[in-house]
Motif scaffolding. Structure first.
Motif, PDB file in Angstrom:
ATOM      1  N   GLY A 118       0.810  -1.205   0.000  1.00  0.00           N
ATOM      2  CA  GLY A 118       0.000   0.000   0.000  1.00  0.00           C
ATOM      3  C   GLY A 118       0.846   1.258   0.000  1.00  0.00           C
ATOM      4  O   GLY A 118       2.000   1.242   0.429  1.00  0.00           O
ATOM      5  N   VAL A 119       0.259   2.333  -0.491  1.00  0.00           N
ATOM      6  CA  VAL A 119       0.875   3.662  -0.441  1.00  0.00           C
ATOM      7  C   VAL A 119      -0.168   4.641   0.066  1.00  0.00           C
ATOM      8  O   VAL A 119      -1.301   4.687  -0.459  1.00  0.00           O
ATOM      9  CB  VAL A 119       1.386   4.131  -1.816  1.00  0.00           C
ATOM     10  N   TYR A 120       0.193   5.395   1.092  1.00  0.00           N
ATOM     11  CA  TYR A 120      -0.676   6.461   1.597  1.00  0.00           C
ATOM     12  C   TYR A 120      -0.162   7.775   1.023  1.00  0.00           C
ATOM     13  O   TYR A 120       0.857   8.295   1.458  1.00  0.00           O
ATOM     14  CB  TYR A 120      -0.657   6.485   3.127  1.00  0.00           C
ATOM     15  N   GLU A 121      -0.859   8.283   0.010  1.00  0.00           N
ATOM     16  CA  GLU A 121      -0.443   9.476  -0.725  1.00  0.00           C
ATOM     17  C   GLU A 121      -1.328  10.658  -0.324  1.00  0.00           C
ATOM     18  O   GLU A 121      -2.493  10.735  -0.698  1.00  0.00           O
ATOM     19  CB  GLU A 121      -0.529   9.224  -2.235  1.00  0.00           C
ATOM     20  N   GLN A 122      -0.723  11.565   0.453  1.00  0.00           N
ATOM     21  CA  GLN A 122      -1.486  12.725   0.895  1.00  0.00           C
ATOM     22  C   GLN A 122      -0.821  14.038   0.493  1.00  0.00           C
ATOM     23  O   GLN A 122      -1.502  14.967   0.068  1.00  0.00           O
ATOM     24  CB  GLN A 122      -1.683  12.691   2.412  1.00  0.00           C
ATOM     25  N   ARG A 138       4.374   6.856 -12.345  1.00  0.00           N
ATOM     26  CA  ARG A 138       5.168   5.671 -12.694  1.00  0.00           C
ATOM     27  C   ARG A 138       5.879   5.116 -11.475  1.00  0.00           C
ATOM     28  O   ARG A 138       6.003   3.891 -11.314  1.00  0.00           O
ATOM     29  CB  ARG A 138       6.177   6.019 -13.800  1.00  0.00           C
ATOM     30  N   GLN A 139       6.355   5.991 -10.592  1.00  0.00           N
ATOM     31  CA  GLN A 139       6.984   5.531  -9.361  1.00  0.00           C
ATOM     32  C   GLN A 139       5.997   4.773  -8.483  1.00  0.00           C
ATOM     33  O   GLN A 139       6.294   3.668  -8.004  1.00  0.00           O
ATOM     34  CB  GLN A 139       7.537   6.737  -8.581  1.00  0.00           C
ATOM     35  N   LEU A 140       4.821   5.330  -8.277  1.00  0.00           N
ATOM     36  CA  LEU A 140       3.821   4.677  -7.434  1.00  0.00           C
ATOM     37  C   LEU A 140       3.445   3.315  -7.994  1.00  0.00           C
ATOM     38  O   LEU A 140       3.307   2.340  -7.246  1.00  0.00           O
ATOM     39  CB  LEU A 140       2.583   5.568  -7.326  1.00  0.00           C
ATOM     40  N   HIS A 141       3.283   3.238  -9.293  1.00  0.00           N
ATOM     41  CA  HIS A 141       2.934   1.968  -9.939  1.00  0.00           C
ATOM     42  C   HIS A 141       4.056   0.948  -9.745  1.00  0.00           C
ATOM     43  O   HIS A 141       3.792  -0.244  -9.505  1.00  0.00           O
ATOM     44  CB  HIS A 141       2.667   2.211 -11.429  1.00  0.00           C
ATOM     45  N   PRO A 146       1.072  -5.888  -7.876  1.00  0.00           N
ATOM     46  CA  PRO A 146      -0.237  -5.979  -8.513  1.00  0.00           C
ATOM     47  C   PRO A 146      -1.312  -6.259  -7.461  1.00  0.00           C
ATOM     48  O   PRO A 146      -1.156  -7.125  -6.606  1.00  0.00           O
ATOM     49  CB  PRO A 146      -0.088  -7.154  -9.480  1.00  0.00           C
ATOM     50  N   GLY A 147      -2.384  -5.491  -7.500  1.00  0.00           N
ATOM     51  CA  GLY A 147      -3.430  -5.618  -6.499  1.00  0.00           C
ATOM     52  C   GLY A 147      -3.205  -4.764  -5.270  1.00  0.00           C
ATOM     53  O   GLY A 147      -4.075  -4.702  -4.389  1.00  0.00           O
ATOM     54  N   GLY A 148      -2.033  -4.093  -5.201  1.00  0.00           N
ATOM     55  CA  GLY A 148      -1.758  -3.205  -4.083  1.00  0.00           C
ATOM     56  C   GLY A 148      -2.623  -1.956  -4.132  1.00  0.00           C
ATOM     57  O   GLY A 148      -3.165  -1.587  -5.176  1.00  0.00           O
ATOM     58  N   GLU A 149      -2.746  -1.299  -2.984  1.00  0.00           N
ATOM     59  CA  GLU A 149      -3.652  -0.168  -2.853  1.00  0.00           C
ATOM     60  C   GLU A 149      -2.908   1.161  -2.813  1.00  0.00           C
ATOM     61  O   GLU A 149      -1.919   1.313  -2.087  1.00  0.00           O
ATOM     62  CB  GLU A 149      -4.480  -0.282  -1.574  1.00  0.00           C
ATOM     63  N   LEU A 150      -3.417   2.115  -3.565  1.00  0.00           N
ATOM     64  CA  LEU A 150      -2.985   3.504  -3.469  1.00  0.00           C
ATOM     65  C   LEU A 150      -4.141   4.297  -2.875  1.00  0.00           C
ATOM     66  O   LEU A 150      -5.213   4.394  -3.485  1.00  0.00           O
ATOM     67  CB  LEU A 150      -2.627   4.066  -4.843  1.00  0.00           C
ATOM     68  N   PHE A 151      -3.944   4.813  -1.657  1.00  0.00           N
ATOM     69  CA  PHE A 151      -4.948   5.690  -1.085  1.00  0.00           C
ATOM     70  C   PHE A 151      -4.504   7.109  -1.378  1.00  0.00           C
ATOM     71  O   PHE A 151      -3.468   7.566  -0.892  1.00  0.00           O
ATOM     72  CB  PHE A 151      -5.095   5.478   0.413  1.00  0.00           C
ATOM     73  N   LEU A 200     -10.915  12.097  -1.581  1.00  0.00           N
ATOM     74  CA  LEU A 200     -10.305  10.826  -1.174  1.00  0.00           C
ATOM     75  C   LEU A 200     -10.739   9.707  -2.126  1.00  0.00           C
ATOM     76  O   LEU A 200     -11.923   9.503  -2.366  1.00  0.00           O
ATOM     77  CB  LEU A 200     -10.736  10.466   0.248  1.00  0.00           C
ATOM     78  N   ARG A 201      -9.739   9.006  -2.652  1.00  0.00           N
ATOM     79  CA  ARG A 201      -9.997   7.902  -3.563  1.00  0.00           C
ATOM     80  C   ARG A 201      -9.076   6.725  -3.223  1.00  0.00           C
ATOM     81  O   ARG A 201      -7.924   6.905  -2.808  1.00  0.00           O
ATOM     82  CB  ARG A 201      -9.742   8.316  -5.023  1.00  0.00           C
ATOM     83  N   ARG A 202      -9.598   5.519  -3.424  1.00  0.00           N
ATOM     84  CA  ARG A 202      -8.780   4.299  -3.287  1.00  0.00           C
ATOM     85  C   ARG A 202      -8.626   3.698  -4.666  1.00  0.00           C
ATOM     86  O   ARG A 202      -9.605   3.382  -5.342  1.00  0.00           O
ATOM     87  CB  ARG A 202      -9.437   3.304  -2.333  1.00  0.00           C
ATOM     88  N   LEU A 203      -7.368   3.556  -5.095  1.00  0.00           N
ATOM     89  CA  LEU A 203      -7.039   3.003  -6.396  1.00  0.00           C
ATOM     90  C   LEU A 203      -6.292   1.684  -6.208  1.00  0.00           C
ATOM     91  O   LEU A 203      -5.477   1.554  -5.291  1.00  0.00           O
ATOM     92  CB  LEU A 203      -6.163   3.966  -7.217  1.00  0.00           C
ATOM     93  N   ILE A 204      -6.573   0.730  -7.084  1.00  0.00           N
ATOM     94  CA  ILE A 204      -5.918  -0.568  -7.028  1.00  0.00           C
ATOM     95  C   ILE A 204      -4.971  -0.688  -8.221  1.00  0.00           C
ATOM     96  O   ILE A 204      -5.365  -0.465  -9.370  1.00  0.00           O
ATOM     97  CB  ILE A 204      -6.931  -1.725  -7.066  1.00  0.00           C
TER      98      ILE A 204
END
Length: 206
Positions: A118-122, A138-141, A146-151, A200-204
């Motif tokens: 997971g990444v908590y991006e604020q 590209r860094q976050l990806h 795969p299947g990890g969460e970006l908040f 606020l969005r949750r991306l997979i």
């Protein structure tokens, strides 16, 4: 002829470090709430990540979210380019008896040893000028499995310029493309006392 790219990257990193370090030294940290953001609790209400998940907090600053996640059993990496908040956070974790990794590095060049959950991006995206958003995406990806969460907390300023820069939802959808990210949840907003707010969005990660 040797490439100048490494020198260019090093120059950008040194410039970013000097800029943000100067802000911390001057006490110009109006973005700091003094406690973990309520956005973090909103993520923890809906996340599918299990205890022990590996989570990166980029642009962690004084890092209130890092000990909050560590206290829940997560394996946390706090990342910031400026030395002052990094040292402050290390001391706080030690005082609280909590374990987390705290790294001083540029988020546009740093890579974890292995993909994270997971990444908590604020605070990082809105601190970057829009021309660097694609590189950061590209860094976050690359960081996430795969299947990890970006908040993501997409800052809404309603004005030009920054930081913080206005992260219009249309621009975010053009940056975090559907073929690379599943846009999973709409989680409301977090308001700031200065009139700004975050969507606020949750991306997979696909």
């Amino acid at each position: 002829m040797p490439s100048s790219e490494p020198l260019h990257v090093e120059s950008m990193t040194a410039e970013a470090e000097a800029d943000w370090e100067a802000r911390y030294q001057a006490g110009s940290t109006r973005w700091d709430r003094g406690a973990a953001s309520p956005s973090l609790e909103r993520w923890l209400e809906v996340t599918a990540l299990a205890p022990g998940a590996r989570i990166v907090v980029p642009g962690c600053g004084f890092g209130h979210e890092v000990p909050a996640l560590a206290a829940r059993g997560c394996k946390v990496i706090g990342l910031d380019v400026a030395p002052t908040p990094v040292e402050h956070l290390r001391q706080r974790l030690a005082a609280d008896g909590l374990a987390a990794e705290v790294v001083q590095a540029d988020m546009l060049t740093w890579q974890p040893e292995m993909p994270v959950d997971g990444v908590y991006e604020q605070t990082s995206l809105c601190a970057l000028p829009p021309e660097q958003w694609s590189a950061y995406e590209r860094q976050l990806h690359a960081w996430l499995r795969p299947g990890g969460e970006l908040f993501a907390c997409f800052m809404q300023t309603g004005r030009d310029g920054g930081p913080p820069f206005h992260c219009a939802l249309s621009d975010m959808q053009a940056t975090f493309l559907e073929e690379r990210w599943e846009w999973r949840d709409e989680l409301g907003r977090t308001d700031h006392t200065n009139g700004k707010f975050e969507i606020l969005r949750r991306l997979i990660r696909r």
